[in-house]
Design an enzyme around this catalytic site. Sequence first.
Site, short mmCIF file in Angstrom:
data_model
loop_
_atom_site.label_atom_id
_atom_site.label_comp_id
_atom_site.label_asym_id
_atom_site.label_seq_id
_atom_site.Cartn_x
_atom_site.Cartn_y
_atom_site.Cartn_z
N GLY A 1 -22.75 -34.88 -21.15
CA GLY A 1 -22.65 -33.56 -20.93
C GLY A 1 -21.55 -33.45 -19.92
O GLY A 1 -21.33 -32.41 -19.08
N GLY B 1 -19.65 -29.79 -19.47
CA GLY B 1 -20.01 -28.67 -18.35
C GLY B 1 -19.55 -28.95 -17.13
O GLY B 1 -18.81 -29.82 -16.68
N THR C 1 -31.36 -33.66 -15.25
CA THR C 1 -31.62 -32.52 -16.11
C THR C 1 -33.07 -32.17 -15.71
O THR C 1 -33.97 -32.81 -15.11
CB THR C 1 -31.62 -32.58 -17.54
N THR C 2 -33.44 -30.86 -15.64
CA THR C 2 -34.68 -30.22 -15.26
C THR C 2 -35.36 -29.56 -16.58
O THR C 2 -34.74 -29.34 -17.43
CB THR C 2 -34.84 -29.56 -14.19
N MET D 1 -30.16 -33.43 -7.23
CA MET D 1 -29.41 -34.79 -6.94
C MET D 1 -28.91 -34.49 -5.52
O MET D 1 -27.92 -35.32 -5.16
CB MET D 1 -28.24 -34.94 -7.98
N HIS E 1 -30.16 -18.49 -6.06
CA HIS E 1 -29.34 -18.97 -6.79
C HIS E 1 -28.30 -17.82 -7.44
O HIS E 1 -28.59 -16.84 -7.50
CB HIS E 1 -29.71 -19.88 -8.16
N LYS F 1 -28.40 -18.33 -13.63
CA LYS F 1 -29.37 -19.26 -13.60
C LYS F 1 -30.63 -18.94 -14.47
O LYS F 1 -31.26 -17.71 -14.20
CB LYS F 1 -29.81 -19.78 -12.13
N GLY G 1 -36.20 -25.76 -10.02
CA GLY G 1 -36.93 -27.02 -10.01
C GLY G 1 -37.02 -27.66 -8.52
O GLY G 1 -38.01 -28.19 -8.34
N THR G 2 -35.91 -27.27 -7.81
CA THR G 2 -35.85 -28.01 -6.61
C THR G 2 -37.10 -27.36 -5.59
O THR G 2 -37.63 -27.73 -4.77
CB THR G 2 -34.57 -27.56 -5.82
#
Length: 250
Positions: free
Chosen positions: A7, A10, A88-89, A114, A143, A147, A153-154
Amino acid sequence: MNILICGIGGRMGHEVAKLATEGYRGAVPVGGVDIRTVDGFAFPVYEGIAAVPADTAIDCIIDFTFHTGTPALLDFAVSRHIPVVIATTGHTPEELDCIRKAAESIPVFHAANMSLGIALLCELAKTTVKAFPDADIEIVEVHHNRKLDAPSGTALALADAIRTVRDNAFYVFGRHGHAGRTPDEIGIHALRMGNVVGEHKVIVATDSQTITLEHQAHSRALFAEGAITAAAYLVKQAPGLYDMHSMISN
């Protein structure tokens, strides 16, 4: 530590490549993978994971692509016995099974976020909630307006961490049409606006006091730092499934 960046075309791929090129945590980028045409790097970039030459010396793979590519990536990593950091999520139950299966053969690091700061926030939230067993708990995340998933996910990872110390807890997403509040609720709320990198707040409130724990991401570089730090940790581990808690606990 030679890393392959999946990736790389990105935003996060670019951040990882930049830090690795600067030698962060001893990282050396030896290749990238992206379905898009990507130029400007001093190392080769391949259109797919299968195109990476067999003689490429790779100590760890860092993946910032999309969850649908996880099974093929893990097949590649297992076949070459290479540790993988999955950043990734949104994985499906089937894809999560692939992650667990691969971890039987190679070290796999999988985290919804991360950021080392978020990992510490999870631990602080658990400690606080445990100290106030009757408190109301609310999680608010903010966010940027691009998004796609909500809640983040966090935010879910924070809620999952809290639920390990709060028996019978369940989630309430937003509060529209929801009358009253029960003691076991964990409220989760998502805001989308502007160019906010990421903000997560855990509010623990009793009738007499409120404790607010908050993490703000000022730059996406912090996620790249966390991914490379995870890679440096992972290359020293035996096969298994690891996450941020595993790393900060050692």
